[in-house]
Design an enzyme around this catalytic site. Structure first.
Site, short mmCIF file in Angstrom:
data_model
loop_
_atom_site.label_atom_id
_atom_site.label_comp_id
_atom_site.label_asym_id
_atom_site.label_seq_id
_atom_site.Cartn_x
_atom_site.Cartn_y
_atom_site.Cartn_z
CG HIS A 57 -1.77 -1.12 1.49
ND1 HIS A 57 -2.92 -1.38 0.76
CD2 HIS A 57 -1.68 -2.11 2.42
CE1 HIS A 57 -3.50 -2.48 1.24
NE2 HIS A 57 -2.79 -2.95 2.24
O1 RIB Z 1 -5.30 -0.07 4.75
C1 RIB Z 1 -3.90 -0.09 4.54
C2 RIB Z 1 -3.24 1.01 5.30
O2 RIB Z 1 -3.47 0.84 6.70
C3 RIB Z 1 -1.71 1.02 5.14
O3 RIB Z 1 -1.24 2.33 5.30
C4 RIB Z 1 -1.27 0.18 6.28
O4 RIB Z 1 0.08 0.46 6.68
C5 RIB Z 1 -2.22 0.61 7.35
O5 RIB Z 1 -1.73 1.83 7.91
#
Ligand code: RIB
Ligand code: CA
Length: 317
Positions: free
Chosen positions: A244
């Site tokens: 992500h």
């Molecule tokens: O949903 C994914 C996000 O939430 C990413 O930033 C992960 O590190 C958590 O913070």
């Protein structure tokens, strides 16, 4: 190893606001390689603030980054803190043998640091990749920041959720903070789940990290193994953890790797089952609100992985 757009001559200045977090750690690697990381700020999210701060300092140390880490909000603006132990483990970065942090954070006032730094230097990008509590507090305390920063590139939101059917974790933790960010009025880039799920740490890609020489690569490979393991154990159709957070950095450093569209996005803050949802206004009407953000819709995942791999190789010696 081909160097993919290795450090540009004029790297963008950023403040990375994070909740490490396995994918936050990888975002720090890419940011260290391709941006001018002015500072790192930590926030409660994947793990409690003490852990996310510790993990941010550890990653700063492992990369030999010369920048401060300031800790910030230990809880969302109004809601109770929530964490993601089921994804990141108790420490927030389980799965590898990590060194101890070199010391405490430079301060516990991330918000003051963000305000002071963005007033002293114009044109900084704020890159929040956790709950946006620190950013919201800074924008509320110093509305002039909206005209001083270059923009905000977030990881969060999307057309579907992960923490609930409607809400992605970062926005689910602090919908009110996200609402402040989406209303701030300046340049805003959103890397949501429908983008990041296209960028998975598959076994083949993790094997490329294992194959790198040096001492850092094995540590990061182990982190990827753990992160992908928890994802595979909980999902039917995911072969590797969605990477992500580096997307929010590469959106700035490697924009050619992405497709995007303009959209008007609102944040649900009152829904009993939809709080934290990003609502896209795609009605075919002439009088819908003006778009407030660039929504990233596609990624050249193979090329993006090589950017991450090269950054890891650069720091693994
Ligand atoms: O949903 C994914 C996000 O939430 C990413 O930033 C992960 O590190 C958590 O913070
Ligand atoms: Ca994160």
């Amino acid at each position: 190893m081909a160097s993919y757009n290795a450090m540009s001559p004029n790297p963008l200045p950023i403040i990375l606001d994070c909740d490490p977090g396995h994918d936050d750690a990888m975002a720090i690697v890419v940011a260290a390689r391709h941006t001018n990381v002015i500072g790192i700020t930590s926030v409660s999210g994947n793990a409690p603030l003490e852990s996310t701060t510790r993990n941010a300092i550890i990653m700063r140390d492992l990369l030999g980054l010369d920048c401060p880490v300031h800790s910030g909000a230990e809880r969302p603006l109004i809601r109770e803190p929530r964490h993601a132990v089921n994804v990141h483990g108790k420490s927030g970065m389980d799965g590898a043998n990590l060194p101890a942090p070199s010391g405490p954070p430079a301060s516990t006032d991330a918000v003051g640091y963000i305000i002071e730094t963005c007033r002293a230097q114009e044109g900084i990008w704020l890159v929040p990749i956790g709950p946006m509590t620190n950013i919201a507090l800074a924008l509320r305390s110093a509305p002039d920041l909206a005209g001083r920063i270059a923009g905000i590139s977030i990881m969060g939101g999307g057309r579907f959720g992960n923490s609930t059917a409607a809400a992605e974790f970062n926005l689910w933790c602090d919908p009110e903070a996200a609402d402040v960010v989406f209303r701030y009025g300046g340049p805003l880039i959103m890397s949501g789940l429908d983008l990041t799920h296209q960028f998975q740490a598959t076994p083949e890609r993790i094997a490329m990290v294992h194959a790198l020489p040096g001492t850092l690569a094995p540590i990061l490979a182990e982190l990827f193994e753990f992160f992908s393991g928890t994802y595979r154990s909980r999902h039917h159709n995911i072969v590797g953890a969605p990477v992500h957070d580096p997307c929010a950095v590469m959106a700035l450093t490697h924009p050619h790797l992405f497709t995007r569209r303009r959209a008007h996005v609102q944040i649900e803050t009152h829904g009993t089952i939809t709080a934290g949802m990003t609502l896209f206004d795609d009605r075919d009407l002439k009088d819908i609100p003006e778009p407030n953000c660039d929504v990233l819709t596609g990624i050249d995942a193979d090329a993006a992985w090589l950017v991450l791999l090269e950054a890891i190789a650069h720091f693994s010696h």
